[in-house]
Design an enzyme around this catalytic site. Sequence first.
Site, mmCIF file in Angstrom:
data_model
loop_
_atom_site.group_PDB
_atom_site.id
_atom_site.type_symbol
_atom_site.label_atom_id
_atom_site.label_comp_id
_atom_site.label_asym_id
_atom_site.label_seq_id
_atom_site.Cartn_x
_atom_site.Cartn_y
_atom_site.Cartn_z
ATOM 1 C CD GLU A 196 35.680 -2.095 6.666
ATOM 2 O OE1 GLU A 196 36.624 -2.595 7.298
ATOM 3 O OE2 GLU A 196 34.617 -1.734 7.206
ATOM 4 N N GLY A 236 31.797 -4.954 14.443
ATOM 5 C CA GLY A 236 32.889 -3.999 14.241
ATOM 6 C C GLY A 236 32.990 -3.050 15.426
ATOM 7 N N GLY A 237 32.400 -1.862 15.272
ATOM 8 C CA GLY A 237 32.519 -0.792 16.265
ATOM 9 C C GLY A 237 32.276 -1.243 17.701
ATOM 10 C CG ASN A 245 36.701 -6.867 11.627
ATOM 11 O OD1 ASN A 245 37.902 -6.685 11.848
ATOM 12 N ND2 ASN A 245 36.130 -6.611 10.452
ATOM 13 C CD1 TRP A 246 38.447 -5.986 18.219
ATOM 14 C CD2 TRP A 246 40.636 -5.963 18.722
ATOM 15 N NE1 TRP A 246 38.602 -6.534 19.471
ATOM 16 C CE2 TRP A 246 39.931 -6.532 19.806
ATOM 17 C CE3 TRP A 246 42.029 -5.849 18.812
ATOM 18 C CZ2 TRP A 246 40.573 -6.976 20.962
ATOM 19 C CZ3 TRP A 246 42.664 -6.301 19.955
ATOM 20 C CH2 TRP A 246 41.941 -6.856 21.026
ATOM 21 C CE LYS A 247 34.929 -3.150 10.534
ATOM 22 N NZ LYS A 247 33.887 -2.443 9.813
ATOM 23 N N GLY A 250 29.111 0.128 9.775
ATOM 24 C CA GLY A 250 29.593 1.383 10.338
ATOM 25 C C GLY A 250 28.673 2.563 10.103
ATOM 26 C CD GLU A 294 30.594 -7.971 8.075
ATOM 27 O OE1 GLU A 294 30.526 -7.853 9.310
ATOM 28 O OE2 GLU A 294 31.545 -7.523 7.406
ATOM 29 C CB SER A 354 24.896 -0.947 12.365
ATOM 30 O OG SER A 354 25.675 -0.036 11.606
ATOM 31 C CG HIS A 360 35.379 -6.820 6.107
ATOM 32 N ND1 HIS A 360 35.136 -5.521 5.728
ATOM 33 C CD2 HIS A 360 34.683 -7.022 7.251
ATOM 34 C CE1 HIS A 360 34.319 -4.970 6.620
ATOM 35 N NE2 HIS A 360 34.040 -5.860 7.555
HETATM 36 P P1 13P Z 1 30.109 -2.321 12.386
HETATM 37 O O1 13P Z 1 29.627 -3.280 13.453
HETATM 38 O O2 13P Z 1 31.000 -1.254 12.924
HETATM 39 O O3 13P Z 1 29.001 -1.834 11.531
HETATM 40 O O4 13P Z 1 31.062 -3.197 11.415
HETATM 41 C C1 13P Z 1 30.634 -4.413 10.961
HETATM 42 C C2 13P Z 1 31.769 -5.101 10.311
HETATM 43 O O5 13P Z 1 32.272 -4.662 9.306
HETATM 44 C C3 13P Z 1 32.290 -6.319 10.942
HETATM 45 O O6 13P Z 1 33.176 -6.979 10.115
#
Ligand code: 13P
Length: 254
Positions: free
Chosen positions: A100, A237-238, A9-11, A176, A170, A216, A98
């Site tokens: 967020e 994510g990251g 997920n590049w966000k 994050g 999640e 994470s 998600h």
């Molecule tokens: P991180 O891997 O950066 O913690 O993010 C997870 C995430 O929100 C994937 O959708």
Amino acid sequence: MRKKIVAGNWKMNMDYEEGLSLFSEVINMVHDEVTGKQHVVVCSPFIHLHSLAHLAKGYNKVSIGAQNAHQAESGAYTGEISAKMIHSTGAEYVILGHSERRQYFGETNELLAKKIDTALKNSLKPIFCIGETLKERETEKHFEVIKTQLEEGSFHLDAEQFGKLVIAYEPVWAIGTGITATSAQAQEIHMFIRKEIVKKYGQEVAENTTILYGGSCNAKNACDLFGQPDIDGGLIGGASLKSRDFLDIVKEFN
Ligand code: 13P
């Protein structure tokens, strides 16, 4: 056998050129290094979808996904993107719910149920995210929160429709933050989710449902997480923003 998936997920990261170059590295590495049956999904911002889907043609291990879609089919919703538009780019998946989106855009389970319906109607496979906040875990409400998110967001579907969903657990406190749920904590929730699916749709549907862990996740902890019986991959994510880091996670299934 349910699908094993590692999804990135590049966000809201990567401009157009950066995204294309990252994705080219990812598909080349998948082609050269991934020998197992795992599937890779890259969920990019909308601007990349069509180009990435084009680049992914011929690579049957790699699919493209969006990170959100509107609940309406079409109409006067300035600035929004419909499921039909996403599907027309060649993308196959869409992340819905998600944390967020829930936190910053006020998305509720009720709204997400509608988004899931519209996505499915337009042949997209939703990656439906659920997970508790730190406060909810500390007050031991996590099972109840997960159950409600699952029921209100997705249990209105019939078994055939539900079979098209990927569930992503999640925990909000792990996203994050560098704090990963332990493999035991994650497995406990994944097993709980699968049991809830058994109760609603029966053993076969539950056994075929892919449940991803996100929060994470990195190459160091992926092996332990993916080794759990009810964890079928990750939503990253990251670490999905660097091709090497992402591929090292994907390879944990090899
Ligand atoms: P991180 O891997 O950066 O913690 O993010 C997870 C995430 O929100 C994937 O959708």
